[in-house]
Design a protein around this motif. Sequence first.
Motif, PDB file in Angstrom:
ATOM      1  N   ALA A   3      -8.660   0.291  -2.438  1.00 22.86           N
ATOM      2  CA  ALA A   3      -9.700  -0.601  -2.007  1.00 22.86           C
ATOM      3  C   ALA A   3      -9.615  -1.462  -3.448  1.00 22.86           C
ATOM      4  CB  ALA A   3     -11.322   0.259  -2.317  1.00 22.86           C
ATOM      5  N   GLU A   4      -9.254  -2.723  -3.180  1.00 20.99           N
ATOM      6  CA  GLU A   4      -9.297  -3.630  -4.239  1.00 20.99           C
ATOM      7  C   GLU A   4      -9.329  -5.228  -3.739  1.00 20.99           C
ATOM      8  OE1 GLU A   4      -8.814  -5.779  -6.932  1.00 20.99           O
ATOM      9  OE2 GLU A   4      -7.698  -3.790  -7.838  1.00 20.99           O
ATOM     10  N   ASP A   5     -10.069  -5.878  -4.198  1.00 19.48           N
ATOM     11  CA  ASP A   5     -10.563  -7.328  -3.847  1.00 19.48           C
ATOM     12  C   ASP A   5      -9.551  -8.337  -4.258  1.00 19.48           C
ATOM     13  OD1 ASP A   5     -11.601  -7.103  -6.300  1.00 19.48           O
ATOM     14  OD2 ASP A   5     -12.949  -8.773  -5.911  1.00 19.48           O
ATOM     15  N   ASP A   6      -8.681  -8.017  -5.330  1.00 24.94           N
ATOM     16  CA  ASP A   6      -7.643  -8.883  -5.732  1.00 24.94           C
ATOM     17  C   ASP A   6      -6.537  -8.886  -4.865  1.00 24.94           C
ATOM     18  OD1 ASP A   6      -5.558  -9.999  -7.172  1.00 24.94           O
ATOM     19  OD2 ASP A   6      -6.478 -10.080  -9.025  1.00 24.94           O
ATOM     20  N   ALA A   7      -6.295  -9.820  -3.911  1.00 26.80           N
ATOM     21  CA  ALA A   7      -5.311  -9.541  -3.048  1.00 26.80           C
ATOM     22  C   ALA A   7      -3.851  -9.300  -3.611  1.00 26.80           C
ATOM     23  CB  ALA A   7      -5.036 -10.882  -2.171  1.00 26.80           C
ATOM     24  N   LYS A   8      -3.579 -10.159  -4.677  1.00 27.82           N
ATOM     25  CA  LYS A   8      -2.273  -9.915  -5.531  1.00 27.82           C
ATOM     26  C   LYS A   8      -2.084  -8.509  -5.794  1.00 27.82           C
ATOM     27  CE  LYS A   8      -1.201 -14.573  -6.666  1.00 27.82           C
ATOM     28  NZ  LYS A   8      -1.055 -15.718  -7.849  1.00 27.82           N
ATOM     29  N   GLN A   9      -2.994  -7.929  -6.541  1.00 29.79           N
ATOM     30  CA  GLN A   9      -3.177  -6.644  -7.173  1.00 29.79           C
ATOM     31  C   GLN A   9      -2.995  -5.561  -6.225  1.00 29.79           C
ATOM     32  OE1 GLN A   9      -4.228  -5.816 -11.224  1.00 29.79           O
ATOM     33  NE2 GLN A   9      -2.714  -4.692 -10.289  1.00 29.79           N
ATOM     34  N   ALA A  10      -3.741  -5.918  -5.063  1.00 28.07           N
ATOM     35  CA  ALA A  10      -3.838  -4.977  -3.933  1.00 28.07           C
ATOM     36  C   ALA A  10      -2.287  -4.923  -3.033  1.00 28.07           C
ATOM     37  CB  ALA A  10      -4.626  -5.304  -2.801  1.00 28.07           C
ATOM     38  N   GLU A  11      -1.593  -6.073  -3.136  1.00 28.35           N
ATOM     39  CA  GLU A  11      -0.471  -5.991  -2.427  1.00 28.35           C
ATOM     40  C   GLU A  11       0.784  -5.220  -3.410  1.00 28.35           C
ATOM     41  OE1 GLU A  11       2.852  -6.834   0.028  1.00 28.35           O
ATOM     42  OE2 GLU A  11       0.765  -6.760   0.285  1.00 28.35           O
ATOM     43  N   LEU A  12       0.439  -5.468  -4.742  1.00 29.97           N
ATOM     44  CA  LEU A  12       1.504  -4.660  -5.869  1.00 29.97           C
ATOM     45  C   LEU A  12       1.398  -3.392  -5.551  1.00 29.97           C
ATOM     46  CD1 LEU A  12       3.523  -4.895  -8.049  1.00 29.97           C
ATOM     47  CD2 LEU A  12       1.360  -5.093  -9.595  1.00 29.97           C
ATOM     48  N   VAL A  13       0.137  -3.103  -5.645  1.00 30.13           N
ATOM     49  CA  VAL A  13      -0.126  -1.549  -5.538  1.00 30.13           C
ATOM     50  C   VAL A  13       0.561  -0.792  -4.018  1.00 30.13           C
ATOM     51  CG1 VAL A  13      -1.880   0.522  -5.316  1.00 30.13           C
ATOM     52  CG2 VAL A  13      -2.123  -1.360  -6.974  1.00 30.13           C
ATOM     53  N   ARG A  14       0.238  -1.537  -3.091  1.00 27.12           N
ATOM     54  CA  ARG A  14       0.747  -0.993  -1.837  1.00 27.12           C
ATOM     55  C   ARG A  14       2.090  -0.927  -1.671  1.00 27.12           C
ATOM     56  NH1 ARG A  14       2.965  -3.154   2.445  1.00 27.12           N
ATOM     57  NH2 ARG A  14       2.910  -5.323   1.594  1.00 27.12           N
ATOM     58  N   ARG A  15       2.862  -2.076  -2.249  1.00 26.78           N
ATOM     59  CA  ARG A  15       4.160  -2.038  -2.232  1.00 26.78           C
ATOM     60  C   ARG A  15       4.658  -0.810  -2.978  1.00 26.78           C
ATOM     61  NH1 ARG A  15       6.269  -8.351  -2.948  1.00 26.78           N
ATOM     62  NH2 ARG A  15       5.560  -9.160  -1.006  1.00 26.78           N
ATOM     63  N   TYR A  16       4.273  -0.598  -4.124  1.00 30.37           N
ATOM     64  CA  TYR A  16       4.870   0.543  -4.896  1.00 30.37           C
ATOM     65  C   TYR A  16       4.512   1.819  -4.195  1.00 30.37           C
ATOM     66  CZ  TYR A  16       6.472  -1.548  -9.102  1.00 30.37           C
ATOM     67  OH  TYR A  16       7.305  -2.382 -10.219  1.00 30.37           O
TER      68      TYR A  16
END
Length: 253
Positions: A3-16
């Motif tokens: 749950a993260e509203d910063d799209a770039k941060q969320a995408e980074l976490v998702r990929r890892y």
Amino acid sequence: MVAEDDAKQAELVRRYLEHEGHTVTVVEDGRTALDQVRHQEPDLVVLDVMMPRADGLDVVRILRAESRDVPVLMLTARSTEDDLLLGLDLGADDYMTKPFSPRELTARVRTLLRRNRRGADPAPVPAPAPDPTPAPEPEVGPDDEVLAVGALRVDPARHEVSVGGTPVECTPGEFRILAAMAAEPGRVFTRARLLEELHGFDKYISGRTVDVHIMNLRKKIERAPRRPARIVTVFGVGYKLTDPAKNARHASS
């Protein structure tokens, strides 16, 4: 679930996390996060504090009020230590400060999942065929032993705590502190030593984090949390776990 509203941060976490083999659902606000937990029941939630439509603190508060014990790893800015401590007080299991290392985040996720699964009920195993040869007695390791300090029982293998036979629900962080102290009753644990039990050494972790966990544990295992008899403060040093009944016998003798 992330749950993260910063799209770039969320995408980074998702990929890892996906690289680690996890299936990841990403949501952008607190209300959607609550809906997803209620319907999908994820194994773990990575939760940002600052989000629209219910912030991370509200999400944790509601999840714990609904008795949902999904592990929660909170993400917070370094400047919001009060939010962090409130998050732990509300029932979050771990936290990381921004900016953070994605590799450390995946390691924290791995640890929380492993500890949560350790406390889950084991799947039923079919009974083996009879064997005429007597089986040797199983060896019992230290992690299988129930730790007892007076009426307090801590079972590391099952991740269970009870006082006088009454179950006590603990977050993973609270459990790690209590298990360490129960393994050595009477020993004085410094805040630095208890922080190692929580996360290992981390320069961003405050000793206040330990104090919050201790405060919450006292609410759960003490008869009078404001006059603790089990988790005793040793002023200027730290905390120790004692048996109130034993202490009372010594005081009267």
